[in-house]
Motif scaffolding. Sequence first.
Motif, PDB file in Angstrom:
ATOM      1  N   THR A  20       3.040  -8.239  -5.732  1.00  0.00           N
ATOM      2  CA  THR A  20       1.906  -7.943  -4.873  1.00  0.00           C
ATOM      3  C   THR A  20       2.017  -6.391  -4.915  1.00  0.00           C
ATOM      4  OG1 THR A  20       2.742  -8.235  -2.920  1.00  0.00           O
ATOM      5  CG2 THR A  20       1.781 -10.117  -3.858  1.00  0.00           C
ATOM      6  N   GLY A  21       3.051  -5.816  -5.218  1.00  0.00           N
ATOM      7  CA  GLY A  21       2.957  -4.238  -4.906  1.00  0.00           C
ATOM      8  C   GLY A  21       2.338  -3.471  -6.183  1.00  0.00           C
ATOM      9  N   ALA A  22       2.276  -3.700  -7.318  1.00  0.00           N
ATOM     10  CA  ALA A  22       2.035  -3.055  -8.364  1.00  0.00           C
ATOM     11  C   ALA A  22       1.782  -3.856  -9.691  1.00  0.00           C
ATOM     12  CB  ALA A  22       2.805  -1.781  -8.526  1.00  0.00           C
ATOM     13  N   TRP A  23       1.465  -3.429 -10.587  1.00  0.00           N
ATOM     14  CA  TRP A  23       1.412  -4.090 -11.832  1.00  0.00           C
ATOM     15  C   TRP A  23       2.334  -3.655 -13.038  1.00  0.00           C
ATOM     16  CZ3 TRP A  23      -2.066  -8.155 -13.773  1.00  0.00           C
ATOM     17  CH2 TRP A  23      -2.945  -8.301 -12.618  1.00  0.00           C
ATOM     18  N   GLY A  32       8.396  -0.017 -14.470  1.00  0.00           N
ATOM     19  CA  GLY A  32       7.564   0.195 -13.629  1.00  0.00           C
ATOM     20  C   GLY A  32       6.527   1.308 -13.800  1.00  0.00           C
ATOM     21  N   VAL A  33       5.292   1.336 -12.897  1.00  0.00           N
ATOM     22  CA  VAL A  33       4.134   2.260 -13.409  1.00  0.00           C
ATOM     23  C   VAL A  33       4.337   3.617 -12.361  1.00  0.00           C
ATOM     24  CG1 VAL A  33       1.804   2.568 -13.615  1.00  0.00           C
ATOM     25  CG2 VAL A  33       2.941   0.359 -14.225  1.00  0.00           C
ATOM     26  N   PRO A  34       4.510   4.799 -12.659  1.00  0.00           N
ATOM     27  CA  PRO A  34       4.585   5.791 -12.056  1.00  0.00           C
ATOM     28  C   PRO A  34       3.164   6.378 -11.427  1.00  0.00           C
ATOM     29  CG  PRO A  34       4.610   6.515 -14.230  1.00  0.00           C
ATOM     30  CD  PRO A  34       4.926   4.975 -14.186  1.00  0.00           C
ATOM     31  N   ASN A 200      10.348   1.163  -4.338  1.00  0.00           N
ATOM     32  CA  ASN A 200       9.037   2.007  -4.194  1.00  0.00           C
ATOM     33  C   ASN A 200       9.244   3.055  -5.331  1.00  0.00           C
ATOM     34  OD1 ASN A 200      10.866   3.397  -2.718  1.00  0.00           O
ATOM     35  ND2 ASN A 200       9.951   2.885  -0.857  1.00  0.00           N
ATOM     36  N   LEU A 201      10.288   3.277  -5.983  1.00  0.00           N
ATOM     37  CA  LEU A 201      10.576   4.443  -6.916  1.00  0.00           C
ATOM     38  C   LEU A 201      10.634   3.772  -8.426  1.00  0.00           C
ATOM     39  CD1 LEU A 201      13.171   6.625  -5.192  1.00  0.00           C
ATOM     40  CD2 LEU A 201      10.585   7.005  -5.529  1.00  0.00           C
ATOM     41  N   ARG A 228       3.398   3.353  -8.469  1.00  0.00           N
ATOM     42  CA  ARG A 228       1.958   3.179  -8.405  1.00  0.00           C
ATOM     43  C   ARG A 228       1.303   2.048  -7.607  1.00  0.00           C
ATOM     44  NH1 ARG A 228      -2.394   0.831 -11.208  1.00  0.00           N
ATOM     45  NH2 ARG A 228      -4.302   2.175 -11.229  1.00  0.00           N
ATOM     46  N   GLY A 229       0.616   1.882  -6.609  1.00  0.00           N
ATOM     47  CA  GLY A 229       0.062   0.698  -5.718  1.00  0.00           C
ATOM     48  C   GLY A 229       0.987   0.701  -4.541  1.00  0.00           C
ATOM     49  N   TRP A 230       1.762   1.338  -4.325  1.00  0.00           N
ATOM     50  CA  TRP A 230       2.743   1.221  -3.089  1.00  0.00           C
ATOM     51  C   TRP A 230       1.994   1.935  -1.926  1.00  0.00           C
ATOM     52  CZ3 TRP A 230       7.028  -1.536  -3.145  1.00  0.00           C
ATOM     53  CH2 TRP A 230       7.722  -1.451  -2.107  1.00  0.00           C
TER      54      TRP A 230
END
Length: 249
Positions: A20-23, A32-34, A200-201, A228-230
């Motif tokens: 649920t935090g990011a895609w 992850g997506v920065p 979150n990084l 991204r999205g945090w």
Amino acid sequence: MAAGEAPEPGAEKNEVFLGTGAWQLEGLDWLGVPDGTPGGQIPVVQASSIGGAGGRGLFTTGPGLPAPVELIRDRSYGADGFVTDEESELLCEQKAPESEFLVCVVFGGRFGWLRDEFSGDASGALRPLSETLAKWIEEGRCSQQISWDEDEQCYTLADPLKTYVALNCASNVAAMANDALYGNCKDQAEYNVKDVDANNLVMVPCARPAEGDASKVEFKSIWLYPRRGWTWDKAQELTLGYGWEEVEL
């Protein structure tokens, strides 16, 4: 889509939502997506319960996202900071202090990102791998052997020296980031699902002019960006997914 902007959820095919935090997009299972938003606060090193007894971690001191930070390599170690795969495995087997600071130069997949300190004004803008790295490979601009791995669906660095030892010093703040999931997952599959909500990084490879030939580009550094999205509405510990590993009890 401008440099530094991540695709909106639903903008690409083959997306896999892992939390649920990011895609998370295909080929970026754990990178992850920065978030490339300019500015951000410089994180600080403080005591952390995640780091164990007497442990330390990386924190923001108030609301707002953190500024990107570099995992600086210890150029006094190995070959200008780099070690071979065999040396890396030996450090881990021996549980050497350096094993806690090993950084592998990794790339994402078709939807991955890089930090560009090579082209234009070398400002460090975020750029899509699929557009930037693919073009450099086609033009023969890379000083290292980088290719697309169809089986793994990601770019890979075919180099005997692709892992470096980060500087073990509080001034190298990026190296102080803990993994919120360390010891909390039974396997890699569970880790991949939980990482997007727990850490979150995210890691981003950095492109710079090659030290031996400035007309070529090389990747010898990893930066940490906010995910991204945090939600950055309060001071908090900054954590990074280093990847699942079995913890010996």
